[in-house]
Write a protein that holds these residues in place. Structure first.
Motif, PDB file in Angstrom:
ATOM      1  N   PHE A   7       0.824  -1.205   0.000  1.00 49.15           N
ATOM      2  CA  PHE A   7       0.000   0.000   0.000  1.00 49.15           C
ATOM      3  C   PHE A   7       0.861   1.260   0.000  1.00 49.15           C
ATOM      4  O   PHE A   7       0.636   2.192  -0.766  1.00 49.15           O
ATOM      5  CB  PHE A   7      -0.962   0.022   1.190  1.00 49.15           C
ATOM      6  N   GLY A   8       1.868   1.301   0.877  1.00 42.74           N
ATOM      7  CA  GLY A   8       2.749   2.469   0.930  1.00 42.74           C
ATOM      8  C   GLY A   8       3.465   2.685  -0.387  1.00 42.74           C
ATOM      9  O   GLY A   8       3.646   3.823  -0.835  1.00 42.74           O
ATOM     10  N   ALA A   9       3.890   1.600  -1.021  1.00 37.22           N
ATOM     11  CA  ALA A   9       4.570   1.701  -2.315  1.00 37.22           C
ATOM     12  C   ALA A   9       3.631   2.257  -3.374  1.00 37.22           C
ATOM     13  O   ALA A   9       4.021   3.109  -4.181  1.00 37.22           O
ATOM     14  CB  ALA A   9       5.088   0.325  -2.729  1.00 37.22           C
ATOM     15  N   GLN A  10       2.396   1.784  -3.387  1.00 39.39           N
ATOM     16  CA  GLN A  10       1.418   2.261  -4.363  1.00 39.39           C
ATOM     17  C   GLN A  10       1.121   3.742  -4.158  1.00 39.39           C
ATOM     18  O   GLN A  10       1.045   4.507  -5.123  1.00 39.39           O
ATOM     19  CB  GLN A  10       0.126   1.446  -4.256  1.00 39.39           C
ATOM     20  N   LEU A  11       0.963   4.150  -2.911  1.00 37.72           N
ATOM     21  CA  LEU A  11       0.657   5.545  -2.621  1.00 37.72           C
ATOM     22  C   LEU A  11       1.832   6.451  -2.975  1.00 37.72           C
ATOM     23  O   LEU A  11       1.645   7.511  -3.586  1.00 37.72           O
ATOM     24  CB  LEU A  11       0.269   5.707  -1.147  1.00 37.72           C
ATOM     25  N   ALA A  12       3.049   6.056  -2.622  1.00 44.74           N
ATOM     26  CA  ALA A  12       4.234   6.848  -2.964  1.00 44.74           C
ATOM     27  C   ALA A  12       4.360   6.994  -4.475  1.00 44.74           C
ATOM     28  O   ALA A  12       4.673   8.085  -4.980  1.00 44.74           O
ATOM     29  CB  ALA A  12       5.487   6.201  -2.386  1.00 44.74           C
ATOM     30  N   PRO A  46      10.945  -7.151   6.467  1.00 42.44           N
ATOM     31  CA  PRO A  46      11.465  -7.380   5.116  1.00 42.44           C
ATOM     32  C   PRO A  46      10.543  -8.148   4.173  1.00 42.44           C
ATOM     33  O   PRO A  46      10.862  -8.297   2.995  1.00 42.44           O
ATOM     34  CB  PRO A  46      12.729  -8.202   5.384  1.00 42.44           C
ATOM     35  N   ASP A  47       9.391  -8.617   4.645  1.00 40.80           N
ATOM     36  CA  ASP A  47       8.584  -9.549   3.863  1.00 40.80           C
ATOM     37  C   ASP A  47       8.187  -9.052   2.472  1.00 40.80           C
ATOM     38  O   ASP A  47       8.206  -9.809   1.522  1.00 40.80           O
ATOM     39  CB  ASP A  47       7.327  -9.957   4.628  1.00 40.80           C
ATOM     40  N   HIS A  48       7.795  -7.796   2.347  1.00 45.20           N
ATOM     41  CA  HIS A  48       7.292  -7.293   1.070  1.00 45.20           C
ATOM     42  C   HIS A  48       8.273  -6.379   0.352  1.00 45.20           C
ATOM     43  O   HIS A  48       7.894  -5.677  -0.579  1.00 45.20           O
ATOM     44  CB  HIS A  48       5.959  -6.573   1.290  1.00 45.20           C
ATOM     45  N   LEU A  49       9.517  -6.380   0.787  1.00 46.56           N
ATOM     46  CA  LEU A  49      10.515  -5.465   0.245  1.00 46.56           C
ATOM     47  C   LEU A  49      10.608  -5.511  -1.267  1.00 46.56           C
ATOM     48  O   LEU A  49      10.390  -4.508  -1.947  1.00 46.56           O
ATOM     49  CB  LEU A  49      11.889  -5.750   0.868  1.00 46.56           C
ATOM     50  N   ASP A  50      10.922  -6.657  -1.828  1.00 44.06           N
ATOM     51  CA  ASP A  50      11.166  -6.739  -3.272  1.00 44.06           C
ATOM     52  C   ASP A  50       9.919  -6.419  -4.085  1.00 44.06           C
ATOM     53  O   ASP A  50       9.981  -5.669  -5.068  1.00 44.06           O
ATOM     54  CB  ASP A  50      11.718  -8.127  -3.624  1.00 44.06           C
ATOM     55  N   SER A  51       8.773  -6.936  -3.675  1.00 38.45           N
ATOM     56  CA  SER A  51       7.546  -6.670  -4.432  1.00 38.45           C
ATOM     57  C   SER A  51       7.128  -5.206  -4.289  1.00 38.45           C
ATOM     58  O   SER A  51       6.656  -4.596  -5.253  1.00 38.45           O
ATOM     59  CB  SER A  51       6.413  -7.609  -4.015  1.00 38.45           C
ATOM     60  N   ALA A  52       7.318  -4.608  -3.109  1.00 42.05           N
ATOM     61  CA  ALA A  52       6.958  -3.201  -2.918  1.00 42.05           C
ATOM     62  C   ALA A  52       7.823  -2.300  -3.785  1.00 42.05           C
ATOM     63  O   ALA A  52       7.320  -1.358  -4.415  1.00 42.05           O
ATOM     64  CB  ALA A  52       7.084  -2.815  -1.449  1.00 42.05           C
ATOM     65  N   LEU A  53       9.122  -2.576  -3.860  1.00 40.85           N
ATOM     66  CA  LEU A  53       9.997  -1.759  -4.689  1.00 40.85           C
ATOM     67  C   LEU A  53       9.651  -1.909  -6.166  1.00 40.85           C
ATOM     68  O   LEU A  53       9.680  -0.934  -6.927  1.00 40.85           O
ATOM     69  CB  LEU A  53      11.461  -2.109  -4.433  1.00 40.85           C
ATOM     70  N   ALA A  54       9.298  -3.122  -6.579  1.00 36.35           N
ATOM     71  CA  ALA A  54       8.903  -3.344  -7.974  1.00 36.35           C
ATOM     72  C   ALA A  54       7.630  -2.575  -8.314  1.00 36.35           C
ATOM     73  O   ALA A  54       7.544  -1.927  -9.367  1.00 36.35           O
ATOM     74  CB  ALA A  54       8.716  -4.836  -8.239  1.00 36.35           C
ATOM     75  N   VAL A  55       6.637  -2.614  -7.441  1.00 34.87           N
ATOM     76  CA  VAL A  55       5.382  -1.880  -7.655  1.00 34.87           C
ATOM     77  C   VAL A  55       5.648  -0.383  -7.690  1.00 34.87           C
ATOM     78  O   VAL A  55       5.138   0.337  -8.566  1.00 34.87           O
ATOM     79  CB  VAL A  55       4.357  -2.228  -6.544  1.00 34.87           C
ATOM     80  N   TYR A  56       6.431   0.110  -6.759  1.00 34.06           N
ATOM     81  CA  TYR A  56       6.745   1.532  -6.699  1.00 34.06           C
ATOM     82  C   TYR A  56       7.411   1.997  -7.993  1.00 34.06           C
ATOM     83  O   TYR A  56       7.003   2.999  -8.592  1.00 34.06           O
ATOM     84  CB  TYR A  56       7.642   1.817  -5.484  1.00 34.06           C
ATOM     85  N   ARG A  57       8.407   1.273  -8.437  1.00 30.55           N
ATOM     86  CA  ARG A  57       9.127   1.677  -9.657  1.00 30.55           C
ATOM     87  C   ARG A  57       8.248   1.547 -10.899  1.00 30.55           C
ATOM     88  O   ARG A  57       8.280   2.400 -11.786  1.00 30.55           O
ATOM     89  CB  ARG A  57      10.393   0.844  -9.799  1.00 30.55           C
ATOM     90  N   ARG A  58       7.444   0.498 -10.956  1.00 27.61           N
ATOM     91  CA  ARG A  58       6.571   0.273 -12.123  1.00 27.61           C
ATOM     92  C   ARG A  58       5.499   1.348 -12.238  1.00 27.61           C
ATOM     93  O   ARG A  58       5.204   1.832 -13.330  1.00 27.61           O
ATOM     94  CB  ARG A  58       5.918  -1.102 -12.001  1.00 27.61           C
ATOM     95  N   ASP A  59       4.904   1.734 -11.103  1.00 33.72           N
ATOM     96  CA  ASP A  59       3.743   2.623 -11.122  1.00 33.72           C
ATOM     97  C   ASP A  59       4.080   4.083 -10.845  1.00 33.72           C
ATOM     98  O   ASP A  59       3.173   4.920 -10.774  1.00 33.72           O
ATOM     99  CB  ASP A  59       2.708   2.152 -10.088  1.00 33.72           C
ATOM    100  N   PHE A  60       5.345   4.431 -10.700  1.00 27.77           N
ATOM    101  CA  PHE A  60       5.723   5.794 -10.329  1.00 27.77           C
ATOM    102  C   PHE A  60       5.213   6.816 -11.342  1.00 27.77           C
ATOM    103  O   PHE A  60       5.392   6.659 -12.541  1.00 27.77           O
ATOM    104  CB  PHE A  60       7.240   5.912 -10.203  1.00 27.77           C
TER     105      PHE A  60
END
Length: 186
Positions: A29-34, A49-63
Motif C-alpha cells: 500500500f505504501g509503495a502504491q501511494l508513494a 522485510p517480507d514485502h521489500l522486493d515486491s513493494a519496490l517493484a510496484v513503486y518503480r513500475r507505477d511511479f
C-alpha cells in the motif's frame, strides 16, 4: 481566525523550513501511494522485510512523476552492528535481537543489555525468525558489514540506505557507525 492555507501549528525549530516529504512503508500500500503521489519511498526493511522486493517493484513500475521528483527514488533501511570481530558485533546486536524476540512473543520492554552467545541459546524456530528479520542486517567486522551493505544495495537497487541498530551502549553504536563508514568509503 485562520486564513486559508494557515495552520495553528508552529514547528520549533523549523518554522519556515520546507522539508522533503517521503513515504515510509513496509507494505504494498505504501509503495502504491508513494508511486501515485510521485514521492520518494523508504522501506522499513530493517524490521519488516517480507514485502521489500515486491513493494519496490510496484513503486518503480507505477511511479508517476511529480513536481518534486521526475523518477522513483528509493531508500532502504538496514540494521548495522560493526566491531573489530564478528563475535563482538554479534554481542552488540544481541540487545536488539532480544528486543525483537520479546516483541514477537508479546513481552516488549526496554532495550536489554547484550548477552554473549544469545542467538545460539535460542530454539531453532526463534533462530529462524531472527534470520528472516535479519536479511536486512549487516553484523560483523567492517569488511563483512561493507560486503553485506553492498550486496543489499545491489539486490534492491536503492538510491540511499539508512542505518539503524539499537545498541545498549551508545558509544559502541557510534564506534560501529564510524567503522562502517570507514569501510564503505575507504
Amino acid at each position: 481566525a485562520l486564513m486559508a492555507g494557515e495552520t495553528a501549528i508552529h514547528p520549533t525549530p523549523g518554522l519556515g523550513a520546507r522539508p522533503e516529504f517521503w513515504m515510509l512503508g513496509s507494505s504494498l500500500f505504501g509503495a502504491q501511494l508513494a508511486a501515485k503521489l510521485g514521492l520518494p519511498y523508504a522501506f522499513a526493511s530493517h524490521f519488516a522485510p517480507d514485502h521489500l522486493d515486491s513493494a519496490l517493484a510496484v513503486y518503480r513500475r507505477d511511479f508517476q512523476p511529480s513536481e518534486a521528483f521526475e523518477k522513483p527514488h528509493v531508500m532502504v533501511a538496514m540494521n548495522l552492528f560493526v566491531s573489530e570481530t564478528e563475535e563482538e558485533a554479534e554481542y552488540l546486536a544481541s540487545s536488539q535481537l532480544q528486543a525483537f524476540v520479546a516483541l514477537r512473543t508479546g513481552t516488549p520492554g526496554k532495550l536489554p543489555p547484550p548477552v554473549r552467545g544469545y542467538r545460539e541459546s535460542l530454539p531453532a524456530p526463534t533462530q529462524a525468525m531472527l534470520a528472516h528479520i535479519g536479511q536486512a542486517s549487516a553484523i560483523g567486522t567492517p569488511g563483512q558489514a561493507a560486503e553485506a551493505v553492498r550486496a543489499f544495495v545491489s539486490r534492491t537497487g536503492a538510491d540511499e540506505v539508512i542505518f539503524g541498530g539499537s545498541m545498549f551502549d551508545p558509544q559502541a553504536r557510534c564506534r560501529s557507525l564510524r567503522l562502517a563508514m570507514e569501510a564503505l568509503t575507504g
